[in-house]
Design a protein around this motif. Structure first.
Motif, PDB file in Angstrom:
ATOM      1  N   THR A 212       0.787  -1.081   0.100  1.00 53.18           N
ATOM      2  CA  THR A 212      -0.056   0.074   0.011  1.00 53.18           C
ATOM      3  C   THR A 212       0.923   1.200  -0.081  1.00 53.18           C
TER       4      THR A 212
ATOM      5  N   ASN B  55       3.934  10.193   3.670  1.00 55.29           N
ATOM      6  CA  ASN B  55       3.224  10.566   2.455  1.00 55.29           C
ATOM      7  C   ASN B  55       3.690  11.514   1.729  1.00 55.29           C
ATOM      8  N   ARG B  56       3.857  11.559   0.444  1.00 59.32           N
ATOM      9  CA  ARG B  56       4.443  12.644  -0.356  1.00 59.32           C
ATOM     10  C   ARG B  56       3.433  14.029  -0.284  1.00 59.32           C
ATOM     11  N   ASP B  57       2.106  13.904  -0.489  1.00 56.24           N
ATOM     12  CA  ASP B  57       1.343  15.109  -0.426  1.00 56.24           C
ATOM     13  C   ASP B  57       1.343  15.712   0.902  1.00 56.24           C
TER      14      ASP B  57
ATOM     15  N   GLN C  58       5.281  23.127   3.115  1.00 55.43           N
ATOM     16  CA  GLN C  58       4.986  24.499   2.678  1.00 55.43           C
ATOM     17  C   GLN C  58       4.661  25.335   4.001  1.00 55.43           C
TER      18      GLN C  58
ATOM     19  N   ALA D  71      10.008  19.278  -3.077  1.00 58.25           N
ATOM     20  CA  ALA D  71       9.139  20.088  -4.111  1.00 58.25           C
ATOM     21  C   ALA D  71       8.710  21.186  -3.577  1.00 58.25           C
TER      22      ALA D  71
ATOM     23  N   ASN E 232      -0.404  29.069  -1.120  1.00 59.15           N
ATOM     24  CA  ASN E 232      -0.046  27.654  -0.670  1.00 59.15           C
ATOM     25  C   ASN E 232      -1.809  27.009  -0.533  1.00 59.15           C
TER      26      ASN E 232
ATOM     27  N   ARG F 102      -3.679  24.370  -2.774  1.00 55.50           N
ATOM     28  CA  ARG F 102      -3.819  23.061  -2.214  1.00 55.50           C
ATOM     29  C   ARG F 102      -5.065  22.465  -2.121  1.00 55.50           C
TER      30      ARG F 102
ATOM     31  N   THR G 138       5.682   3.390  -6.805  1.00 51.34           N
ATOM     32  CA  THR G 138       5.192   4.748  -7.370  1.00 51.34           C
ATOM     33  C   THR G 138       5.584   4.860  -8.944  1.00 51.34           C
TER      34      THR G 138
ATOM     35  N   SER H 147       6.263   7.548 -11.681  1.00 51.76           N
ATOM     36  CA  SER H 147       6.886   8.917 -12.004  1.00 51.76           C
ATOM     37  C   SER H 147       6.890   9.334 -13.275  1.00 51.76           C
TER      38      SER H 147
ATOM     39  N   ARG I  85       5.310  21.202 -15.026  1.00 50.99           N
ATOM     40  CA  ARG I  85       5.339  21.765 -13.765  1.00 50.99           C
ATOM     41  C   ARG I  85       4.585  23.141 -13.854  1.00 50.99           C
TER      42      ARG I  85
ATOM     43  N   TYR J 252       1.205  23.755 -12.323  1.00 48.43           N
ATOM     44  CA  TYR J 252       0.558  23.918 -10.780  1.00 48.43           C
ATOM     45  C   TYR J 252       1.391  24.994 -10.190  1.00 48.43           C
ATOM     46  N   TYR J 253       2.567  25.367 -10.313  1.00 49.67           N
ATOM     47  CA  TYR J 253       3.266  26.322  -9.810  1.00 49.67           C
ATOM     48  C   TYR J 253       3.292  27.766 -10.459  1.00 49.67           C
TER      49      TYR J 253
ATOM     50  N   TYR K  58      -2.869  18.146 -10.284  1.00 45.65           N
ATOM     51  CA  TYR K  58      -2.308  17.380  -9.148  1.00 45.65           C
ATOM     52  C   TYR K  58      -0.919  16.753  -9.780  1.00 45.65           C
TER      53      TYR K  58
ATOM     54  N   ARG L 290       2.420  18.813  -9.452  1.00 43.19           N
ATOM     55  CA  ARG L 290       2.905  19.060  -8.356  1.00 43.19           C
ATOM     56  C   ARG L 290       4.201  18.326  -8.017  1.00 43.19           C
ATOM     57  N   LEU L 291       3.953  16.926  -7.848  1.00 40.94           N
ATOM     58  CA  LEU L 291       4.935  15.996  -7.429  1.00 40.94           C
ATOM     59  C   LEU L 291       5.374  15.207  -8.616  1.00 40.94           C
TER      60      LEU L 291
ATOM     61  N   SER M 101       4.194  12.402  -9.621  1.00 39.61           N
ATOM     62  CA  SER M 101       3.966  11.091  -9.404  1.00 39.61           C
ATOM     63  C   SER M 101       2.753  10.486  -8.739  1.00 39.61           C
TER      64      SER M 101
ATOM     65  N   ALA N 292      -0.105   4.388  -4.558  1.00 39.61           N
ATOM     66  CA  ALA N 292      -1.467   3.823  -3.736  1.00 39.61           C
ATOM     67  C   ALA N 292      -1.755   4.907  -2.796  1.00 39.61           C
ATOM     68  N   SER N 293      -0.881   5.500  -2.377  1.00 38.64           N
ATOM     69  CA  SER N 293      -1.336   6.608  -1.441  1.00 38.64           C
ATOM     70  C   SER N 293      -1.901   8.015  -1.694  1.00 38.64           C
ATOM     71  N   THR N 294      -1.917   8.023  -3.056  1.00 36.30           N
ATOM     72  CA  THR N 294      -2.242   9.242  -3.852  1.00 36.30           C
ATOM     73  C   THR N 294      -3.966   9.127  -3.304  1.00 36.30           C
ATOM     74  N   GLY N 295      -4.349  10.510  -3.078  1.00 32.21           N
ATOM     75  CA  GLY N 295      -5.935  10.648  -2.889  1.00 32.21           C
ATOM     76  C   GLY N 295      -6.728  10.109  -1.944  1.00 32.21           C
TER      77      GLY N 295
END
Lengths: 316, 333
Positions: free
Chosen positions: A37, A195-197, A204, A229, B49, B53, B158, B160, B170, B173-174, B246, B249-250, B252, B255-258
């Protein structure tokens, strides 16, 4: 013709030999691990699968059952199924959580099955025959010692923590002990949940809050990605470097290239599952004693030794 | 938000005032608290920021407002976003050798995200309307499916985006126009369009009609199934739009996205005054709900003195308070 005959005969003999082994004493090793996961668990799954594939070649008299669970309840069911339907001789388990897995694993151990526990210990001592452990306090200590070495005059750092767990507490305690009295001050600490996000957001906000941050202990390579980032987007020049951890291949690659923002990494190798499976196989097939504790130390990776810790095929 | 100022309540009962003012009061209270606690809080960098986000959840929550208003629910949006992000990265990396790095490839990636969102939304909507399965069950199922698919696509690790492409993508987002970053601009446009559609079009009124009583709506010759399916498709496409913002931003997806985005989106919709059981929805309220949720996190990060273990508890208390402020005068049976 003669050659062919010979080959055929050997093959037949080989088949009979394996057949005989299969009937008499094929031993079954059950491997139960959490599902992939997150990055580290993905790497762990990869190394478990690789170890099983390799050992099945090496030991024809061993059979492996590999199950991945998405929650502790599913893991308990997996283990029960292994005992009931596959009649396992040994169990290699990386517990999802210590508490819920303790009594089911104890029941397995009581029935005479060899038990190897990996990474997270069970909450009662003495159940397992072999404990292959990662060293979380050591992980924090090695990280802290590197910080002290890299910042001899001290400085202000921020730290990101993982998901609130014993693992995280031990790491932070080890880190804090190592930097004590060095002049390095942790000016802020928040959970980035590995976690990256989340770590992007937290970093930030740290950058808005503090005008000067000398370095960041991201404590994990996924979190380091988010931290980097955020620093890049803010265009801040005061942060000298970010120290991650765990040994993600992209980060190891940056260390090897001599990236000044990522000068080092601290390992917490997901391949420790392979060590556990391997030792268990040795224990079942030979007279070499393997019971006891096997602690896998966390190693500091710098540009000099980065090559040795780079696994291009692993997903992590 | 600008939209909020121009809106007056349509049902002019004196008691309704708090229902309109509730979320706004909560937002103002948070802004004042933040400004008192930290001098950087209202600085341009921090405001940018927080708004940027908020954009992901915000864009999704606008779509969610329509789904909930028409009496539906979608639990799959967080997993869907992760899956679409993974797919988008795979498509762009895959086409890189043939198309070469550049904007055409990124536009193809964006197109893929929108098409995937549309398809995912259609699947949810089709199963709910034509197969007559509860929205909760359908989207619980698709939530698991998309989450597993992205884990599988990423091989547990991940995904990427190619490094060179990331450099080109990039700025989405920025960067922005006149100091306002693109995610904020897109979020504002989506919110304004959503508000207009909800208030001024037949589609918006049909959503509310179906949410309050779908039988009556059917007798009033509203094509209930078609409107419902459209709300899920709209939401799916907005998930695609959120993913487009989204990914740069990174660069990538894993499984831990969102994770838990669906609950944040639903919470934002409800804080904003839309009724969970359907029948009444307001998009500008959702926008305020999203900002409230982002600000709580931001303020907790900017202040010391609150144990980070308690962040979730504080968020919970504020969500409940915001909803209490706008409950109707009498308790409902």
């Amino acid at each position: 013709m003669t050659y062919l005959k010979y080959a055929g005969a050997t093959a037949l003999a080989g088949l009979m030999a394996t057949g005989a082994v299969a009937q008499d004493d094929v031993k079954v090793i059950g491997v139960s691990i959490p599902a992939a996961t997150h990055g580290w668990a993905g790497g762990m799954n990869f190394h478990a699968q690789e170890a099983v594939d390799r050992l099945e070649e090496v030991y024809p008299q061993l059979d492996f059952v590999l199950a991945t669970a998405s929650d502790p309840g599913k893991q308990v069911s997996d283990i029960e199924d292994m005992v009931a339907t596959r009649n396992i001789d040994a169990l290699v388990v990386l517990p999802f959580e210590s508490e819920p897995l303790t009594s089911p694993v104890q029941a397995v151990a009581d029935s005479g099955v060899w038990v190897t526990v990996v990474d997270r210990g069970l909450s009662v001592e003495g159940i397992e025959d072999l404990y292959v452990a990662g060293d979380n306090t050591g992980f924090g200590r090695v990280s802290g010692e590197y910080m002290v070495e890299a910042m001899p005059d001290g400085g202000q750092i921020v730290a990101l923590r993982g998901i609130p767990t014993t693992i995280d507490n031990e790491r932070v305690a080890g880190f804090e002990a190592a930097i004590e009295g060095s002049g390095i001050e942790i000016i802020d600490m928040e959970h980035g949940n590995w976690n990256r996000d989340d770590s992007f957001t937290v970093m930030q906000d740290f950058l808005s809050k503090h005008d000067n941050i000398d370095a960041v202990w991201a404590s994990d390579d996924d979190m380091a990605v988010g931290v980097l980032a955020a620093i890049e987007a803010a265009g801040r020049e005061d942060v000298q470097f970010v120290l991650g951890g765990a040994g993600m291949k992209e980060m190891i690659a940056r260390v090897a290239e001599g990236d000044t923002m990522i000068p080092a990494d601290v390992t917490y190798p997901p391949s420790m599952i392979a060590t556990a499976i391997e030792l268990t196989a040795v224990g079942l097939t030979s007279s070499a004693p393997v019971s006891g504790q096997f602690v896998i130390g966390s190693v500091l990776v710098t540009q000099e030794n980065a090559e040795d810790y780079y696994f291009p095929d692993s997903p992590f | 938000m600008a939209v909020a100022d121009t809106t007056t309540t349509t049902r002019a009962r004196p008691k309704v005032d708090l229902r309109v003012l509730g979320p706004i009061l909560a937002l103002v209270a948070l802004l004042v608290t933040g400004a008192l606690l930290n001098s950087n809080f209202l600085g341009a960098a921090n405001v940018t920021n927080v708004l940027s986000r908020s954009a992901f959840i915000g864009i999704i929550a606008v779509g969610m407002t329509f789904v909930i208003t028409s009496g539906g629910l979608d639990l799959s949006v967080g997993s869907m976003a992760a899956f679409i992000a993974g797919l988008m990265i795979l498509v762009m990396n895959g086409l890189l050798p043939t198309m070469g790095p550049g904007w055409p490839l990124i536009v193809v990636g964006m197109g893929a995200a929108l098409v995937a969102g549309l398809a995912a939304g259609f699947v949810n909507g089709f199963l709910i309307t034509n197969m007559r399965i509860e929205a909760f069950i359908v989207t619980l199922g698709t939530m698991g499916i998309y989450r597993s698919l992205v884990t599988w696509l990423a091989d547990g690790g991940t995904l990427s985006l190619d490094f060179g492409l990331r450099g080109i993508y990039r700025p989405v987002y920025y960067d922005g126009i006149l100091g306002v970053s693109w995610p904020i601009i897109v979020f504002a446009l989506v919110a304004i369009a959503g508000e207009v559609v909800m208030r001024m079009t037949a589609f918006g009124r049909h959503c509310a009609a179906i949410g309050s009583n779908d039988t009556v709506a059917r007798y009033s010759s509203v094509n209930v199934n078609r409107v419902r399916i459209m709300t899920y498709i709209l939401l799916g496409m907005l998930v695609g739009v959120a993913t487009i913002m989204y990914v740069p931003r990174l660069g990538s997806a894993s499984a831990s996205t969102g994770v838990l985005w669906e609950l944040e989106a639903i919470a934002a919709v409800i804080i904003g005054g839309t009724m969970l059981k359907g029948g009444f929805g307001r998009v500008w309220g959702t926008v305020i709900g999203v900002l409230i949720l982002s600000l709580i996190d931001n303020i907790l990060n900017l202040t010391d003195g609150v144990s980070p273990y308690l962040n979730g508890a504080i968020q919970g208390v504020i969500i409940i308070l915001a909803v209490i402020l706008q409950r109707e005068g009498k308790a409902e049976g």
